[in-house]
Design an enzyme around this catalytic site. Structure first.
Site, mmCIF file in Angstrom:
data_model
loop_
_atom_site.group_PDB
_atom_site.id
_atom_site.type_symbol
_atom_site.label_atom_id
_atom_site.label_comp_id
_atom_site.label_asym_id
_atom_site.label_seq_id
_atom_site.Cartn_x
_atom_site.Cartn_y
_atom_site.Cartn_z
ATOM 1 N N GLY A 57 1.076 -0.885 -0.136
ATOM 2 C CA GLY A 57 0.116 0.260 -0.191
ATOM 3 C C GLY A 57 0.750 1.064 -0.120
ATOM 4 C CG ASP A 84 -7.595 -2.512 -7.673
ATOM 5 O OD1 ASP A 84 -8.663 -2.797 -7.354
ATOM 6 O OD2 ASP A 84 -7.077 -3.295 -6.721
ATOM 7 C CG ASN A 93 -12.726 -9.848 -13.668
ATOM 8 O OD1 ASN A 93 -11.562 -9.021 -12.829
ATOM 9 N ND2 ASN A 93 -13.610 -9.417 -13.797
#
Length: 465
Positions: free
Chosen positions: A15, A238, A297
């Site tokens: 992160g 995200d 995906n």
């Protein structure tokens, strides 16, 4: 004096806190803080350490204070589908499972006892993936039903962090759609579906669209980090944030958000919940301004990340690309095969797939990497054909954003297999998209088109093919 905006972007492996500001019409970025992340084994289950992650969120905020660069606004984005269940005292119930945990094995069959896969897609437009929240919650119902008896709220991971910062419980739309429990028509929870599956409807909170204000820091957080700030909902998924930052003003661009996962698709104003779309395994995830991210995906750079961890010494991704480029091995694997989701060894999994399908098996890590890169390119080529057939459009350019946009060899392979020009960059698209939504809330841009024009002007875009 510049107004600072802070994107807290938390991925599956790390992160970071990225400060953004506007200077002379261009977006400036500064990484303030970075921290590790990853699923860990807890009593045999793959879990997230949300307590540690929230500690790191606060440490990054304190770093802003130390530097004298205090943000007026912040937004948090993370990966999708994972959640916490909270009791009446807002304490987490049970484990915070990671999406790669195997407790969802067989839960699809339990869901289909109540609704067929065909009807489920027609209702939600979401691609079947065994880790979607709908299957995770079925695992709770089947294996830990006492948690549902005590649960008062379900919050997706970024929504939980927003709650810890502000005391406000909000569920953000783009991430909520990945649960496979949201109607693309109402843009709200499909409560009829939730009742059908036997999940407690009261745990599903009000859905808010990206660009909404969550609230200010609580008094406790203000005292701890030393300042106050307004918390805004970006696209908390995200990929949703990355798509906001596509560097084009075209309305029908084709993109690949390239990171741990590769999300390849386009934006549409209406969802395609047809049976043909389902059979092609395409999905209709929610996007900014209620656009639909019509995409597939694809396993993505998770496979390369896994190979890198297995190497005897740490090599950069750039070096791995260089070595892979020199290899001649022609073998191709199906990147979306479940055997690549969480293998003990990715190198062994790639070798086993090649042997099983009668192809040349890679002999070392460089051949393995070459197989992965070329397999991704082949998958992109197949997917663009499917999307063109379903949308009735042709795409001359593919906009690659996210960390994978820096993988030069992968961009070359993508151009080769798709026969399209690849426009690569920016690499920090997720954080940028997060910041843009905050700036749109603050009325720094008239609309999304103007915000994307700023991205195009602010960052280098490399072309391949």
């Amino acid at each position: 004096m510049s107004t600072y905006y802070l994107a807290i972007d938390i991925g599956a492996s790390s992160g970071r806190h990225m400060l953004g500001s506007l200077e002379n019409g261009k977006l400036k970025l500064e990484e303030i803080y970075r921290f590790p992340n990853g699923m860990k084994r807890v009593d045999g289950s793959l879990c997230w350490d949300v307590k540690a992650l929230f500690y790191e969120i606060k440490e990054g905020l304190k770093r802003c204070k130390e530097l004298g660069k205090i943000p007026s606004f912040l937004g948090i984005d993370t990966w999708a589908v994972d959640y916490v269940l909270l009791d009446q005292n807002d304490r987490i119930l049970g484990k915070t499972y990671g999406y790669r945990d195997d407790r969802t094995n067989g839960m699809d069959a339990k869901v289909y006892e109540e609704i067929s896969l065909k009807d489920l897609y027609a209702r939600t437009g979401i691609q079947k993936q065994i880790f979607n929240t709908i299957y995770q919650l079925m695992a709770v119902k089947q294996k830990e039903p006492e948690l549902f008896e005590k649960a008062k709220n379900m919050l997706l991971i970024p929504d939980y962090f927003n709650f810890l910062l502000t005391g406000e419980k909000r569920t953000e739309y783009t991430n909520a759609t990945t649960t496979q429990l949201v109607s693309p028509v109402s843009k709200d929870w499909d409560y009829e579906l939730i009742d059908m599956l036997g999940y407690p409807r009261e745990i599903f909170g009000t859905i808010s669209r990206p660009g909404a204000l969550v609230g200010n820091f609580s008094k406790e957080i203000q005292d701890e980090v030393g300042f106050d700030c307004q918390v805004i909902l970006p696209a908390t998924h995200d990929t949703g944030s990355a798509v906001v930052a596509i560097p084009t003003t075209e309305d029908n661009a084709l993109y690949i958000s390239s990171g741990t996962w590769s999300l390849m698709g386009t934006e549409r104003l209406e969802a395609d919940c047809s049976e043909e779309s389902r059979l092609r395994n395409l999905t209709n995830e929610g996007g900014y301004e209620y656009r639909f991210r019509y995409l597939k995906n694809i396993m993505g750079l998770w496979m390369i990340q896994s190979v890198r961890k297995e190497l005897a010494e740490e090599y950069s991704y750039g070096y791995i690309c260089e070595q892979a480029k020199k290899q001649k091995i022609p073998s191709i694997v199906d990147c979306n095969d479940d055997m690549f989701l969480a293998p003990e060894s990715m190198t062994d999994a790639v070798r086993a797939y090649c042997e099983k399908t009668g192809q040349q098996a890679p002999q070392d890590e460089w051949e393995t990497s070459a197989v992965i890169y070329n397999s991704l390119g082949k998958c992109y080529g197949d997917t663009i054909g499917q999307i063109e057939e379903m949308t009735g459009r042709q795409y001359d350019c593919i906009y690659v954003v996210g960390g994978g946009s820096n993988a030069e060899y992968l961009n070359q392979v993508t151009a080769k297999y798709t026969g399209r020009t690849v426009c690569a960059g920016p690499g920090e698209a997720t954080a940028i998209g997060n910041l843009l939504v905050q700036m749109l809330y603050d009325k720094k841009f008239r609309d999304l088109k103007e915000a994307r024009a700023c991205v195009k002007k602010s960052f280098e875009i490399k072309k391949f093919g």
